[in-house]
Design a protein around this motif. Structure first.
Motif, PDB file in Angstrom:
ATOM      1  N   LEU A  94       3.303   2.906   5.032  1.00 57.08           N
ATOM      2  CA  LEU A  94       3.633   4.120   4.283  1.00 57.08           C
ATOM      3  C   LEU A  94       3.208   3.980   2.826  1.00 57.08           C
ATOM      4  CD1 LEU A  94       7.171   5.110   5.653  1.00 57.08           C
ATOM      5  CD2 LEU A  94       4.944   6.090   6.244  1.00 57.08           C
ATOM      6  N   ASN A  95       3.381   2.777   2.267  1.00 61.87           N
ATOM      7  CA  ASN A  95       2.959   2.516   0.896  1.00 61.87           C
ATOM      8  C   ASN A  95       1.451   2.706   0.754  1.00 61.87           C
ATOM      9  OD1 ASN A  95       1.760   0.243  -1.048  1.00 61.87           O
ATOM     10  ND2 ASN A  95       3.742   0.855  -1.866  1.00 61.87           N
ATOM     11  N   GLU A  96       0.716   2.215   1.753  1.00 58.44           N
ATOM     12  CA  GLU A  96      -0.741   2.370   1.754  1.00 58.44           C
ATOM     13  C   GLU A  96      -1.135   3.846   1.828  1.00 58.44           C
ATOM     14  OE1 GLU A  96      -4.251   1.778   5.028  1.00 58.44           O
ATOM     15  OE2 GLU A  96      -2.727   0.203   4.916  1.00 58.44           O
ATOM     16  N   MET A  97      -0.474   4.586   2.703  1.00 57.60           N
ATOM     17  CA  MET A  97      -0.774   6.013   2.834  1.00 57.60           C
ATOM     18  C   MET A  97      -0.467   6.742   1.535  1.00 57.60           C
ATOM     19  SD  MET A  97      -2.110   6.516   5.809  1.00 57.60           S
ATOM     20  CE  MET A  97      -1.897   8.253   6.261  1.00 57.60           C
ATOM     21  N   ASN A  98       0.612   6.358   0.876  1.00 56.41           N
ATOM     22  CA  ASN A  98       0.964   6.982  -0.396  1.00 56.41           C
ATOM     23  C   ASN A  98      -0.083   6.682  -1.462  1.00 56.41           C
ATOM     24  OD1 ASN A  98       2.973   8.299  -2.305  1.00 56.41           O
ATOM     25  ND2 ASN A  98       2.808   6.275  -3.222  1.00 56.41           N
ATOM     26  N   SER A  99      -0.557   5.443  -1.481  1.00 60.56           N
ATOM     27  CA  SER A  99      -1.557   5.068  -2.487  1.00 60.56           C
ATOM     28  C   SER A  99      -2.866   5.827  -2.300  1.00 60.56           C
ATOM     29  CB  SER A  99      -1.822   3.558  -2.432  1.00 60.56           C
ATOM     30  OG  SER A  99      -2.518   3.203  -1.248  1.00 60.56           O
ATOM     31  N   LEU A 100      -3.094   6.300  -1.061  1.00 65.39           N
ATOM     32  CA  LEU A 100      -4.294   7.074  -0.756  1.00 65.39           C
ATOM     33  C   LEU A 100      -4.084   8.574  -0.953  1.00 65.39           C
ATOM     34  CD1 LEU A 100      -5.355   5.232   2.523  1.00 65.39           C
ATOM     35  CD2 LEU A 100      -6.458   5.050   0.279  1.00 65.39           C
ATOM     36  N   GLY A 101      -2.875   8.932  -1.392  1.00 67.38           N
ATOM     37  CA  GLY A 101      -2.559  10.342  -1.602  1.00 67.38           C
ATOM     38  C   GLY A 101      -2.299  11.091  -0.311  1.00 67.38           C
ATOM     39  N   LEU A 102      -1.945  10.363   0.751  1.00 64.72           N
ATOM     40  CA  LEU A 102      -1.772  10.970   2.071  1.00 64.72           C
ATOM     41  C   LEU A 102      -0.317  11.042   2.520  1.00 64.72           C
ATOM     42  CD1 LEU A 102      -4.792   9.262   3.866  1.00 64.72           C
ATOM     43  CD2 LEU A 102      -4.629  11.647   3.109  1.00 64.72           C
ATOM     44  N   PHE A 103       0.608  10.572   1.696  1.00 62.37           N
ATOM     45  CA  PHE A 103       2.032  10.659   2.023  1.00 62.37           C
ATOM     46  C   PHE A 103       2.688  11.690   1.111  1.00 62.37           C
ATOM     47  CE2 PHE A 103       6.482   9.457   1.338  1.00 62.37           C
ATOM     48  CZ  PHE A 103       6.935   9.369   2.648  1.00 62.37           C
ATOM     49  N   ASP A 104       3.519  12.546   1.683  1.00 63.24           N
ATOM     50  CA  ASP A 104       4.192  13.578   0.892  1.00 63.24           C
ATOM     51  C   ASP A 104       5.377  12.963   0.147  1.00 63.24           C
ATOM     52  OD1 ASP A 104       5.494  15.752  -0.158  1.00 63.24           O
ATOM     53  OD2 ASP A 104       5.424  16.957   1.659  1.00 63.24           O
ATOM     54  N   LEU A 158       9.856   1.208  -2.128  1.00 62.61           N
ATOM     55  CA  LEU A 158       8.864   0.481  -1.340  1.00 62.61           C
ATOM     56  C   LEU A 158       7.679   1.370  -0.986  1.00 62.61           C
ATOM     57  CD1 LEU A 158      11.329  -1.420   1.003  1.00 62.61           C
ATOM     58  CD2 LEU A 158       9.738  -2.506  -0.597  1.00 62.61           C
ATOM     59  N   VAL A 159       7.960   2.612  -0.660  1.00 53.70           N
ATOM     60  CA  VAL A 159       6.898   3.523  -0.234  1.00 53.70           C
ATOM     61  C   VAL A 159       6.085   4.041  -1.420  1.00 53.70           C
ATOM     62  CG1 VAL A 159       6.421   5.737   0.897  1.00 53.70           C
ATOM     63  CG2 VAL A 159       8.165   4.206   1.835  1.00 53.70           C
ATOM     64  N   LEU A 160       6.739   4.342  -2.515  1.00 53.57           N
ATOM     65  CA  LEU A 160       6.068   5.019  -3.630  1.00 53.57           C
ATOM     66  C   LEU A 160       5.541   4.076  -4.709  1.00 53.57           C
ATOM     67  CD1 LEU A 160       8.509   8.054  -4.098  1.00 53.57           C
ATOM     68  CD2 LEU A 160       6.463   7.898  -2.655  1.00 53.57           C
ATOM     69  N   SER A 161       5.812   2.798  -4.591  1.00 57.12           N
ATOM     70  CA  SER A 161       5.375   1.854  -5.617  1.00 57.12           C
ATOM     71  C   SER A 161       3.871   1.599  -5.531  1.00 57.12           C
ATOM     72  CB  SER A 161       6.105   0.520  -5.444  1.00 57.12           C
ATOM     73  OG  SER A 161       5.683  -0.126  -4.246  1.00 57.12           O
TER      74      SER A 161
END
Length: 553
Positions: free
Chosen positions: A263-273, A508-511
């Protein structure tokens, strides 16, 4: 509180309902005294700890028919605000609605003495209740020997699995599969990569790659995937070893770290809401049906109506496909629940009820085959048909009508399919028909749209659940239904665990990915301050105890 255990699925004989009458009950002793017969109409109050529109049951087609049979109407009130605040106010005033389904707060209601014992009422006025529940009695009784509420999961007849997905899954928008030629994807990396490829290709459409539900008591929706990805079913906060029956809290495992890191990786790619951590339930559901979300994890029972709404809208590309995603391709998925008896949820009659006999008689009347057909299938010729072989079916027009949220409300399906004494999911009638419409194979086939049939053909299956592995037998399942007293060490641990995860999961997800390991170590350190080992030991003992009882040892 006595733990309530799961028996084997039983085929039970049928019994007719008794005549209607009126009696009085002593709410302290549970003793029943016969009184004069009563057939006048009466309205009882009913509180449901969930979201919905307040209504009188006799304003619906089903409720009106039940009122004609019994003279009883219920005024249903749904929860507004916080459940603990609402229940706390009731307990403090000692004033309750006549009937309650308090959901996760049921232990507080039982411990407060708000439910009356049902044993004598059932013995004298509940032959159908006894028929449906008697084999489960030892699992339903509290330490004082009394039954205070009726669970909604008692399986009657032969168990019938669902041809469609009714539990957890990783959902993906169908246009993503269509775009890539309907690939077979099994692992989390394949799933997320497919979403990334599609989002990258259509950057100008404002798409959300992955969405999560975290609101209030549904926070488990973002943490539970860790155990599913590892090949475990929804046993609550634990993963149970099939051989040793040892219970392990999944919150500290590598499986959870792996999920959080993805989820952290997806967030770093701008793909997690990012709004997943602030949206309420309604906002989340609105996004699911917006057409902009490519993927999410959830349980079908939390998004079922939204799936129907998307189906009604008619754009198959924007509907979702349920996939049994795991970490590693050689892992056997276990998303589908085995047959089970959930004994820590149910419906009870409160000490405020002035006529519990009329209520228990209503419950008993509801548990006839005829009324289970009414509350699930509806009226022959209007909402279902019977073919020349005696099989219940629905035409395409009936399916479309009964999928409509507006019709489900006015007819009463939305109010009577659940949250009452009922034949549990997977139950069958003596003639072999499914009690639940969604489990009738003929209806599943009839309900499929052209888009459904196309995607099933592409994946080489006849029903959506065939993509998922059959569940392994787990006699303790579900472990989350093992009940503990309010204020007990295990109960307190669960609260602290949830609070800790609500604090750290967003971090953890947004860091930044570079900070993830440091935050994970901090999370583990704080988690280990809880009594993890004691909790795991307690759950292991309870799981083994439950398994032995179920297996008759």
């Amino acid at each position: 509180m006595l733990k309530r255990w799961l028996p084997a699925v039983l085929a039970l004989t049928m019994m007719t309902a008794c005549s209607w009458g009126r009696s009085e009950i002593n709410s302290e002793s549970g003793a029943v005294r016969d009184g004069k017969e009563s057939t006048e109409k009466v309205t009882f109050t009913y509180f449901k700890a969930g979201s919905g529109k307040d209504i009188n049951t006799n304003e619906t087609t089903i409720g009106k028919k039940l009122e004609e049979q019994t003279g009883v109407n219920f005024k249903i009130e749904y929860l507004v605000g916080d459940i603990n605040t609402k229940i706390g106010t009731m307990i403090a005033s000692n004033k309750y609605p006549d009937v309650m389904v308090p959901d996760g707060a049921i232990d507080k209601i039982v411990d407060a003495g708000a439910f009356i014992p049902l044993n004598d009422l059932i013995d004298q006025y509940g032959p159908n209740i006894k028929r449906v529940y008697e084999s489960y009695y030892n699992l339903m009784k509290e330490e004082d020997g009394n039954i205070y509420f009726l669970p909604m999961s008692a399986v009657v007849g032969d168990y019938l699995p669902n041809p469609n997905v009714d539990q957890g899954a990783f959902w993906i928008q169908r246009r993503v599969l269509k775009e890539t030629g309907y690939p077979k994807i099994t692992t989390l990396d394949e799933y997320m990569d497919l979403i990334k490829q599609y989002a990258d290709k259509y950057k100008d459409e404002g798409l959300t790659g992955f969405l999560s539900l975290t609101y209030d008591d549904k926070f488990f929706t973002i943490t539970n995937p860790a155990m599913h990805l590892a090949g475990y079913p929804n046993d609550g906060a634990i993963m149970v070893d099939m051989q040793t029956q040892e219970a392990k809290d999944y919150g500290l495992t590598e499986e959870t770290k792996r999920w959080m890191q993805k989820l952290n990786e997806m967030n770093s790619l701008g793909l997690f809401d990012k709004s997943s951590f602030v949206d309420n339930y309604d906002q989340y559901l609105a996004k699911v049906t917006s057409g902009k979300v490519l993927g999410f994890f959830d349980y079908a029972w939390q998004v079922g109506q939204e799936m129907n709404n998307l189906k009604e809208a008619g754009n198959d590309d924007l509907r979702y496909m349920a996939l049994p995603i795991v970490y590693d391709a050689n892992t056997k998925d276990q998303y589908t629940d085995p047959p089970s008896f959930v004994n820590n949820r149910g419906i009870g009659i409160t000490v405020s009820a002035e006529d519990p006999v009329r209520i228990i008689q209503f419950f008993d009347n509801l548990l006839t085959d005829e009324n289970q057909i009414l509350s699930n299938w509806g009226i022959e010729g209007e909402t279902y048909e019977v073919d020349d072989k005696g099989r219940f079916t629905r035409s395409a027009e009936m399916i479309q009508k009964t999928d409509s949220d507006e019709f489900r409300e006015s007819f009463g399906f939305k109010y009577f399919e659940y949250s009452w004494p009922r034949y549990g999911n997977g139950s069958t009638l003596p003639d072999g028909n499914s009690v639940g419409v969604e489990r009738q194979p003929e209806v599943a086939q009839f309900s499929y749209t052209g888009g459904d049939k196309l995607i099933l053909e592409k994946y080489g299956v006849e029903t959506f659940s065939q993509l998922f592995a059959a569940p392994d037998e787990r006699p303790w399942y579900p472990a989350w239904s093992i009940a503990f007293d309010q204020g007990s060490p295990t109960h307190i641990y669960g609260q602290k665990r949830t609070d800790l995860q609500k604090k750290y999961v967003p971090k953890l997800v947004l860091s930044s990915p570079s900070d993830f390991n440091k935050l994970w170590d901090e999370y583990v350190k704080e988690f280990n301050k809880l009594d993890v080992k004691d909790y795991e030991q307690t759950m292991t003992e309870e799981v083994r105890k439950k398994a032995k009882l179920v297996q008759g040892e």
